[in-house]
Design a protein around this motif. Structure first.
Motif, PDB file in Angstrom:
ATOM      1  N   THR A  31       0.711  -1.230   0.080  1.00 43.29           N
ATOM      2  CA  THR A  31       0.105   0.052   0.034  1.00 43.29           C
ATOM      3  C   THR A  31       0.803   1.035  -0.194  1.00 43.29           C
ATOM      4  OG1 THR A  31      -1.745   1.046   1.141  1.00 43.29           O
ATOM      5  CG2 THR A  31      -0.080  -0.075   2.353  1.00 43.29           C
ATOM      6  N   PRO A  35      -0.887   2.611   6.879  1.00 43.80           N
ATOM      7  CA  PRO A  35      -1.754   1.831   7.592  1.00 43.80           C
ATOM      8  C   PRO A  35      -1.654   2.692   9.130  1.00 43.80           C
ATOM      9  CG  PRO A  35      -0.036   0.664   6.422  1.00 43.80           C
ATOM     10  CD  PRO A  35       0.176   1.858   6.451  1.00 43.80           C
ATOM     11  N   ASP A  39      -5.863  -0.356  12.572  1.00 45.39           N
ATOM     12  CA  ASP A  39      -6.449  -0.994  11.576  1.00 45.39           C
ATOM     13  C   ASP A  39      -6.616  -2.594  12.113  1.00 45.39           C
ATOM     14  OD1 ASP A  39      -6.840   1.349  10.012  1.00 45.39           O
ATOM     15  OD2 ASP A  39      -4.875   0.901   8.904  1.00 45.39           O
ATOM     16  N   ASP A  44      -9.159  -2.642   5.786  1.00 50.78           N
ATOM     17  CA  ASP A  44      -9.170  -1.197   6.296  1.00 50.78           C
ATOM     18  C   ASP A  44      -7.951  -0.547   5.592  1.00 50.78           C
ATOM     19  OD1 ASP A  44     -10.983  -1.657   8.370  1.00 50.78           O
ATOM     20  OD2 ASP A  44      -9.336  -2.672   9.824  1.00 50.78           O
ATOM     21  N   ILE A  45      -7.165  -1.268   4.952  1.00 49.47           N
ATOM     22  CA  ILE A  45      -6.026  -0.562   3.978  1.00 49.47           C
ATOM     23  C   ILE A  45      -6.379  -0.472   2.525  1.00 49.47           C
ATOM     24  CG2 ILE A  45      -4.243  -1.479   5.705  1.00 49.47           C
ATOM     25  CD1 ILE A  45      -3.296  -3.243   3.411  1.00 49.47           C
ATOM     26  N   VAL A  96       2.384  -4.720   4.418  1.00 49.75           N
ATOM     27  CA  VAL A  96       1.412  -5.166   5.615  1.00 49.75           C
ATOM     28  C   VAL A  96       1.242  -6.774   5.524  1.00 49.75           C
ATOM     29  CG1 VAL A  96      -0.990  -4.984   6.380  1.00 49.75           C
ATOM     30  CG2 VAL A  96       0.004  -2.896   4.928  1.00 49.75           C
ATOM     31  N   LEU A 107      -4.999  -8.214  10.160  1.00 45.02           N
ATOM     32  CA  LEU A 107      -3.900  -7.773  10.011  1.00 45.02           C
ATOM     33  C   LEU A 107      -3.043  -8.264  11.156  1.00 45.02           C
ATOM     34  CD1 LEU A 107      -4.574  -4.078   8.987  1.00 45.02           C
ATOM     35  CD2 LEU A 107      -4.142  -6.142   7.517  1.00 45.02           C
ATOM     36  N   PHE A 110       3.031  -4.154  10.080  1.00 43.85           N
ATOM     37  CA  PHE A 110       3.229  -3.678   8.897  1.00 43.85           C
ATOM     38  C   PHE A 110       4.574  -2.858   8.906  1.00 43.85           C
ATOM     39  CE2 PHE A 110       0.580  -0.312  11.138  1.00 43.85           C
ATOM     40  CZ  PHE A 110       1.657   0.957  11.026  1.00 43.85           C
TER      41      PHE A 110
END
Length: 136
Positions: A31, A35, A39, A44-45, A96, A107, A110
């Motif tokens: 991403t 993040p 999260d 969520d990302i 992540v 998750l 990250f």
């Protein structure tokens, strides 16, 4: 490699049996949007766009070891490589780590590389073998 940041919900998810880090399928997604430790799941990302060698959901991370010694738990992953093919990948700044086996793609942690990278066609970006969690 930069130090991973563990998401806040990870410990609760372990306590509730969401993760079996020794056998679940773990993945690394890319991403360019920061993040947050708040999260909780992959949705969520905002991942980078799929294509040119990047698949939505990222790449599978093989667990090299998942063990504790002397009361310290360590999760070590083998290197994960992304290869740009047919065009560029990115830009991305964050990797992540998440549990693809968990129903909500929970998750775990990250990594922030400090600046955005665009992986040019034909080049590789490797998350080297490293400890993603220690005494989490």
């Amino acid at each position: 490699m930069p130090t991973p940041s563990i998401v806040n919900s990870f410990k609760e998810a372990v306590a509730e049996g969401v993760h079996d880090l020794g056998s679940d399928v773990l993945k690394i997604a890319l991403t360019n949007a920061a993040p947050s430790v708040s999260d909780t799941q992959l949705s969520d990302i905002t991942q980078i766009g799929a294509g040119n060698g990047y698949t939505t959901g990222g790449a599978t991370a093989t667990v090299s070891s998942s063990a504790q010694s002397g009361g310290i738990y360590s999760l070590v992953l083998a290197a994960v490589t992304f290869t740009a093919a047919g065009g560029d990948i990115g830009p991305f700044r964050y990797g992540v780590l998440y549990n693809d086996t968990a129903a909500a793609d929970e998750l775990i942690a990250f990594i922030d590389y400090g600046s955005a990278y665009t992986l040019a066609n034909g080049l590789n970006f490797t998350f080297t073998a490293s400890t993603w969690l220690q005494n989490a």
